[in-house]
Motif scaffolding. Structure first.
Motif, PDB file in Angstrom:
ATOM      1  N   ILE A 149       4.593   5.872   6.440  1.00 40.00           N
ATOM      2  CA  ILE A 149       4.916   6.352   7.859  1.00 40.00           C
ATOM      3  C   ILE A 149       5.007   5.308   8.078  1.00 40.00           C
ATOM      4  CG2 ILE A 149       4.033   7.702   9.668  1.00 40.00           C
ATOM      5  CD1 ILE A 149       3.240  10.053   7.533  1.00 40.00           C
ATOM      6  N   ALA A 150       3.325   4.791   8.222  1.00 39.09           N
ATOM      7  CA  ALA A 150       3.104   3.989   8.949  1.00 39.09           C
ATOM      8  C   ALA A 150       4.715   2.125   8.855  1.00 39.09           C
ATOM      9  CB  ALA A 150       2.169   2.581   8.987  1.00 39.09           C
ATOM     10  N   LEU A 151       4.497   2.204   7.628  1.00 31.36           N
ATOM     11  CA  LEU A 151       5.570   1.090   7.357  1.00 31.36           C
ATOM     12  C   LEU A 151       7.266   2.021   8.613  1.00 31.36           C
ATOM     13  CD1 LEU A 151       6.971  -0.787   5.699  1.00 31.36           C
ATOM     14  CD2 LEU A 151       7.497   0.289   3.913  1.00 31.36           C
ATOM     15  N   ALA A 152       7.863   2.555   8.437  1.00 23.99           N
ATOM     16  CA  ALA A 152       8.529   2.991   9.197  1.00 23.99           C
ATOM     17  C   ALA A 152       8.712   2.887  10.291  1.00 23.99           C
ATOM     18  CB  ALA A 152       9.082   4.903   9.160  1.00 23.99           C
ATOM     19  N   LEU A 153       7.297   3.283  10.869  1.00 22.71           N
ATOM     20  CA  LEU A 153       6.909   3.343  12.461  1.00 22.71           C
ATOM     21  C   LEU A 153       6.828   2.011  12.868  1.00 22.71           C
ATOM     22  CD1 LEU A 153       4.607   6.110  12.902  1.00 22.71           C
ATOM     23  CD2 LEU A 153       7.207   5.856  13.671  1.00 22.71           C
ATOM     24  N   CYS A 154       6.472   0.911  12.188  1.00 25.39           N
ATOM     25  CA  CYS A 154       5.992  -0.520  12.356  1.00 25.39           C
ATOM     26  C   CYS A 154       7.770  -0.965  12.390  1.00 25.39           C
ATOM     27  CB  CYS A 154       5.044  -0.857  11.877  1.00 25.39           C
ATOM     28  SG  CYS A 154       3.306   0.215  12.374  1.00 25.39           S
ATOM     29  N   SER A 155       8.013  -0.891  10.777  1.00 23.69           N
ATOM     30  CA  SER A 155       8.766  -1.890  10.697  1.00 23.69           C
ATOM     31  C   SER A 155       9.989  -1.318  10.951  1.00 23.69           C
ATOM     32  CB  SER A 155       8.724  -2.504   9.051  1.00 23.69           C
ATOM     33  OG  SER A 155       7.973  -2.798   8.246  1.00 23.69           O
ATOM     34  N   GLN A 156      10.683  -0.479  11.108  1.00 25.07           N
ATOM     35  CA  GLN A 156      11.995  -0.107  11.240  1.00 25.07           C
ATOM     36  C   GLN A 156      12.181   0.866  13.224  1.00 25.07           C
ATOM     37  OE1 GLN A 156      14.357  -0.605   9.449  1.00 25.07           O
ATOM     38  NE2 GLN A 156      16.255  -0.287   9.941  1.00 25.07           N
ATOM     39  N   VAL A 157      11.280   1.592  13.505  1.00 26.92           N
ATOM     40  CA  VAL A 157      11.144   1.764  14.420  1.00 26.92           C
ATOM     41  C   VAL A 157      11.196   0.805  15.579  1.00 26.92           C
ATOM     42  CG1 VAL A 157      10.629   3.365  16.455  1.00 26.92           C
ATOM     43  CG2 VAL A 157      11.011   4.555  13.984  1.00 26.92           C
ATOM     44  N   ALA A 158      10.275   0.604  15.303  1.00 24.89           N
ATOM     45  CA  ALA A 158       9.652  -1.121  16.011  1.00 24.89           C
ATOM     46  C   ALA A 158      10.211  -2.007  15.792  1.00 24.89           C
ATOM     47  CB  ALA A 158       8.054  -0.934  16.416  1.00 24.89           C
ATOM     48  N   GLY A 159       9.237  -2.239  14.811  1.00 26.04           N
ATOM     49  CA  GLY A 159      10.486  -4.083  14.535  1.00 26.04           C
ATOM     50  C   GLY A 159      12.243  -4.616  14.722  1.00 26.04           C
ATOM     51  N   GLN A 160      12.344  -3.396  13.634  1.00 23.55           N
ATOM     52  CA  GLN A 160      13.800  -3.606  14.115  1.00 23.55           C
ATOM     53  C   GLN A 160      14.887  -3.195  15.182  1.00 23.55           C
ATOM     54  OE1 GLN A 160      16.764  -4.887  11.661  1.00 23.55           O
ATOM     55  NE2 GLN A 160      15.201  -5.918  10.330  1.00 23.55           N
ATOM     56  N   GLY A 161      14.017  -1.892  15.888  1.00 21.67           N
ATOM     57  CA  GLY A 161      14.956  -1.916  17.098  1.00 21.67           C
ATOM     58  C   GLY A 161      14.106  -3.021  17.926  1.00 21.67           C
ATOM     59  N   LEU A 162      13.351  -3.874  18.584  1.00 19.48           N
ATOM     60  CA  LEU A 162      13.276  -4.374  19.335  1.00 19.48           C
ATOM     61  C   LEU A 162      14.307  -5.292  19.187  1.00 19.48           C
ATOM     62  CD1 LEU A 162       9.623  -4.385  19.637  1.00 19.48           C
ATOM     63  CD2 LEU A 162      11.101  -3.829  21.568  1.00 19.48           C
ATOM     64  N   ILE A 163      14.127  -5.836  17.795  1.00 16.06           N
ATOM     65  CA  ILE A 163      14.785  -7.101  17.570  1.00 16.06           C
ATOM     66  C   ILE A 163      16.431  -7.020  17.619  1.00 16.06           C
ATOM     67  CG2 ILE A 163      15.601  -8.373  15.347  1.00 16.06           C
ATOM     68  CD1 ILE A 163      12.741  -8.616  14.595  1.00 16.06           C
ATOM     69  N   VAL A 164      17.124  -5.458  17.238  1.00 15.55           N
ATOM     70  CA  VAL A 164      18.426  -5.182  17.660  1.00 15.55           C
ATOM     71  C   VAL A 164      18.907  -4.933  19.613  1.00 15.55           C
ATOM     72  CG1 VAL A 164      19.786  -3.166  17.311  1.00 15.55           C
ATOM     73  CG2 VAL A 164      18.939  -3.313  15.402  1.00 15.55           C
ATOM     74  N   TYR A 165      17.975  -4.510  20.056  1.00 13.34           N
ATOM     75  CA  TYR A 165      17.677  -4.963  20.625  1.00 13.34           C
ATOM     76  C   TYR A 165      17.679  -6.344  21.729  1.00 13.34           C
ATOM     77  CZ  TYR A 165      16.878  -5.035  26.095  1.00 13.34           C
ATOM     78  OH  TYR A 165      16.106  -5.515  27.329  1.00 13.34           O
ATOM     79  N   HIS A 178       0.641  -0.839   0.119  1.00 11.04           N
ATOM     80  CA  HIS A 178      -0.213  -0.105  -0.371  1.00 11.04           C
ATOM     81  C   HIS A 178       0.954   1.254   0.627  1.00 11.04           C
ATOM     82  CE1 HIS A 178      -2.257  -2.955   1.556  1.00 11.04           C
ATOM     83  NE2 HIS A 178      -3.853  -1.988   1.035  1.00 11.04           N
ATOM     84  N   SER A 179       2.072   0.778  -0.222  1.00 10.42           N
ATOM     85  CA  SER A 179       3.057   1.989   0.141  1.00 10.42           C
ATOM     86  C   SER A 179       2.530   2.813  -0.904  1.00 10.42           C
ATOM     87  CB  SER A 179       4.906   1.867  -0.060  1.00 10.42           C
ATOM     88  OG  SER A 179       4.557   1.439  -1.626  1.00 10.42           O
ATOM     89  N   GLY A 180       2.625   3.374  -2.386  1.00  6.78           N
ATOM     90  CA  GLY A 180       2.116   3.920  -3.885  1.00  6.78           C
ATOM     91  C   GLY A 180       3.486   4.089  -4.295  1.00  6.78           C
ATOM     92  N   VAL A 181       4.206   3.143  -4.102  1.00  8.96           N
ATOM     93  CA  VAL A 181       5.961   3.630  -5.002  1.00  8.96           C
ATOM     94  C   VAL A 181       6.161   2.513  -4.928  1.00  8.96           C
ATOM     95  CG1 VAL A 181       6.287   6.141  -3.112  1.00  8.96           C
ATOM     96  CG2 VAL A 181       7.407   3.788  -2.769  1.00  8.96           C
ATOM     97  N   GLY A 182       7.578   2.398  -5.914  1.00  8.52           N
ATOM     98  CA  GLY A 182       8.924   1.280  -6.247  1.00  8.52           C
ATOM     99  C   GLY A 182       8.650   0.253  -4.742  1.00  8.52           C
ATOM    100  N   PRO A 183       9.525  -0.749  -5.138  1.00 11.85           N
ATOM    101  CA  PRO A 183      10.204  -0.953  -3.784  1.00 11.85           C
ATOM    102  C   PRO A 183      11.256  -0.947  -3.481  1.00 11.85           C
ATOM    103  CG  PRO A 183      10.233  -2.740  -6.031  1.00 11.85           C
ATOM    104  CD  PRO A 183       9.172  -1.364  -6.005  1.00 11.85           C
ATOM    105  N   VAL A 184      12.069  -0.127  -4.156  1.00 12.52           N
ATOM    106  CA  VAL A 184      13.467   0.143  -3.363  1.00 12.52           C
ATOM    107  C   VAL A 184      13.180   1.448  -2.550  1.00 12.52           C
ATOM    108  CG1 VAL A 184      15.535   1.206  -3.844  1.00 12.52           C
ATOM    109  CG2 VAL A 184      14.545  -1.395  -4.963  1.00 12.52           C
TER     110      VAL A 184
END
Length: 296
Positions: free
Chosen positions: A219-235, A34-40
């Motif tokens: 914005i949801a992708l950045a918050l869910c996948s990067q800030v929350a998802g990767q943040g918790l996993i890196v910790y 649902h991003s509306g942009v290309g995959p990269v």
């Protein structure tokens, strides 16, 4: 390397963080569609939009961003390269196959990372751990089985997702090795910044749509996948053994398959449900301690 004994002492929230991080990451394929942009470009915005918030969280949590020594900076840059190429391959695969397939093939990194952890520990898995891995593998096979008939239609997406899984395993291995010297938030910020710098020119040169008409999914992708998802996993990578991390990551395919069923009418069979149940059972087993035999 973090031992099972160290896991049981303190850091009791690390496993909870690992679970929540995987739940957040399972939303990724749905948001990319649902991003509306290309995959990269979606990968670039996932990293780029997360940077200000990661910097603020790092500053006010007592982990201010700083550039480490040169050799460690180069190692983090290598991790960012693996992660950026992983995102590009995985996001492209998401658009070419089912949500469950994309997450499932992308999570072959789970087995690679678990195997790497056992190799570094110079030991074979215990009987209980081995059974948990076999059960997780059986669950993955069951999840893949129902889509085997349609593999010709999904082959490009499945192969891209599998390539992403290999690249993501490289990222996880480097991050796990650097966590002893670098705190999680500075590490995640530097890796995200380096990855975004790689993905933006890539998206432009590929001729992708870079600027969306609607920013909500990105914005949801950045918050869910990067800030929350990767943040918790890196910790969690600083405290949880790779074997447990690997099995826990396999919850993502089941969650993504569920989202595909709810939003895209991607049919789930009884075998799919059984596969998801096997993965959950494997996760429970890998967290159990084997009781040593009593001396006779």
């Amino acid at each position: 390397m973090v031992s099972d004994r160290n896991l049981s002492r303190g850091h009791r929230w690390a496993f909870v963080a690992l679970l929540l991080g995987n739940v957040a990451l399972a939303m990724g394929p749905f948001l990319v569609r649902h991003s509306g942009v290309g995959p990269v470009a979606a990968g670039f915005w996932r990293l780029g939009l997360a940077l200000p918030l990661l910097w603020l969280i790092a500053r006010y949590s007592g982990q201010p961003v700083h550039w480490p020594r040169r050799s460690l900076t180069l190692l983090v840059a290598l991790a960012a390269f693996f992660f950026a190429t992983d995102l590009a391959a995985w996001h492209a695969g998401i658009l070419l196959t089912k949500l469950g397939n994309a997450t499932l093939f992308g999570n072959i990194s789970s087995f690679i990372f678990a195997a790497w952890g056992l190799w570094m520990a110079r030991r074979w898995p215990t009987a209980l751990q081995g059974f948990a891995l076999l059960l997780a593998a059986a669950g993955c096979t069951a999840l893949m089985w129902s889509s085997a008939e349609l593999s010709a239609a999904h082959i490009r997406g499945d192969l891209l997702a599998a390539l992403a899984g290999i690249l993501y395993a490289g990222y996880l291995i480097i991050v796990e090795r650097t966590r002893g010297e670098l705190q999680p938030l500075p590490l995640l910020f530097i890796a995200s910044l380096s990855g975004a710098a790689l993905l933006l020119p890539w998206a432009v040169l590929a001729g992708e749509t870079v600027v969306p008409q609607d920013w909500s999914a990105l914005i949801a992708l950045a918050l869910c996948s990067q800030v929350a998802g990767q943040g918790l996993i890196v910790y969690a990578l600083g405290h949880v053994p790779p074997l447990v991390v690997g099995v826990t990551m396999l919850t993502q395919p089941a969650l993504s398959a569920l989202l595909g069923w709810l939003y895209y009418d991607e049919r789930l069979t009884a075998l799919d449900w059984a596969g998801a149940a096997m993965i959950v059972a494997a996760l429970i087993l890998v967290r159990l301690r084997e009781t040593p035999a009593r001396p006779k």
